[in-house]
Design a protein around this motif. Sequence first.
Motif, PDB file in Angstrom:
ATOM      1  N   ILE A  82     -12.575   4.764  -6.456  1.00  0.00           N
ATOM      2  CA  ILE A  82     -11.287   4.998  -5.807  1.00  0.00           C
ATOM      3  C   ILE A  82     -11.409   4.416  -4.405  1.00  0.00           C
ATOM      4  O   ILE A  82     -12.314   4.782  -3.655  1.00  0.00           O
ATOM      5  N   TYR A  97      -8.234   1.358  -7.665  1.00  0.00           N
ATOM      6  CA  TYR A  97      -8.923   2.427  -8.377  1.00  0.00           C
ATOM      7  C   TYR A  97      -9.245   1.994  -9.802  1.00  0.00           C
ATOM      8  O   TYR A  97      -8.673   1.039 -10.320  1.00  0.00           O
ATOM      9  N   GLY A 143       0.808  -1.216   0.000  1.00  0.00           N
ATOM     10  CA  GLY A 143       0.000   0.000   0.000  1.00  0.00           C
ATOM     11  C   GLY A 143       0.842   1.267   0.000  1.00  0.00           C
ATOM     12  O   GLY A 143       2.079   1.230   0.061  1.00  0.00           O
ATOM     13  N   MET A 144       0.156   2.400  -0.036  1.00  0.00           N
ATOM     14  CA  MET A 144       0.820   3.692  -0.027  1.00  0.00           C
ATOM     15  C   MET A 144       1.384   3.990   1.367  1.00  0.00           C
ATOM     16  O   MET A 144       0.814   3.589   2.380  1.00  0.00           O
ATOM     17  N   PHE A 149      -0.737   8.576  -1.760  1.00  0.00           N
ATOM     18  CA  PHE A 149      -2.021   8.095  -2.277  1.00  0.00           C
ATOM     19  C   PHE A 149      -2.585   9.096  -3.283  1.00  0.00           C
ATOM     20  O   PHE A 149      -2.968   8.727  -4.403  1.00  0.00           O
ATOM     21  N   ILE A 208      -3.078   8.515  -7.421  1.00  0.00           N
ATOM     22  CA  ILE A 208      -4.427   8.619  -7.985  1.00  0.00           C
ATOM     23  C   ILE A 208      -4.459   9.684  -9.075  1.00  0.00           C
ATOM     24  O   ILE A 208      -5.017   9.479 -10.162  1.00  0.00           O
ATOM     25  N   LYS A 219      -9.626   3.451  -0.692  1.00  0.00           N
ATOM     26  CA  LYS A 219      -8.567   3.652   0.299  1.00  0.00           C
ATOM     27  C   LYS A 219      -8.928   2.840   1.549  1.00  0.00           C
ATOM     28  O   LYS A 219      -9.993   3.043   2.133  1.00  0.00           O
ATOM     29  N   GLU A 266      -0.681   9.681   2.947  1.00  0.00           N
ATOM     30  CA  GLU A 266      -1.836  10.231   2.253  1.00  0.00           C
ATOM     31  C   GLU A 266      -1.404  11.002   1.006  1.00  0.00           C
ATOM     32  O   GLU A 266      -2.073  10.986  -0.024  1.00  0.00           O
ATOM     33  N   ILE A 291      -4.631   0.440  -1.693  1.00  0.00           N
ATOM     34  CA  ILE A 291      -5.167   1.307  -2.743  1.00  0.00           C
ATOM     35  C   ILE A 291      -5.710   0.455  -3.887  1.00  0.00           C
ATOM     36  O   ILE A 291      -5.126  -0.578  -4.235  1.00  0.00           O
TER      37      ILE A 291
END
Length: 208
Positions: free
Chosen positions: A187, A176, A130-131, A137, A141, A189, A134, A174
């Motif tokens: 999207i 999307y 994951g990222m 992220f 995106i 999260k 924030e 994440i």
Amino acid sequence: MKILIIQPKLEQNITQLEYELRTNPTADAVLFPEGYLNENVEQACALAKYHNKILIGGYRRLNESPKDRAILIDRSGEVVLDRIKYSQTTFKSIEGLKIGHMLCDELVLQGVKNEDTSGIDVIVHPIGVGMFSEEQFDEWINEARKIAVAYKAMIIGASHADGSFRGSGVSIPIAYCFDPSGNAIFISKNDVRTRMLNSAAKTVSFVD
């Protein structure tokens, strides 16, 4: 095409992929994260053939550097795309769709790297962990949205449900999908539920 988007936890085997194939017979293809297959490519090929599914994601060859590779397996269980990370983006025509394949941070480091980018229908983006913030992220995106618009192609990405980058201690799963105009189909999260994307209708639904 109906594409199952899964965010499994990192595992040495591919039990979670087996489960999703068994319980989602209407899917045409399954998208899974970078590195998920580990060294289980032969088993994945057998599963693709048995369940009549296209498998899209990544695996690792531990004796190489970089170790991560992009992979696409067709319904007959044949590997039709296998390329090392950070090499030129590869495209394959699968069931009438021209599919491009990016791995993880190729999104921000090189984007779509190929002179022939005409007529792309879908860009798939298997992500590793994951990222780590924030801000990352949001950056990824926004970059994915730009690529969708630039190439007038749907783009779909998904990470593992767990894991952090180089021990950062933070992992934001994440996933999307953007349509060719850059509109968000979804999207996600910190929501690792399995999703079914109908690429023709541009709709997505959760799978129990």
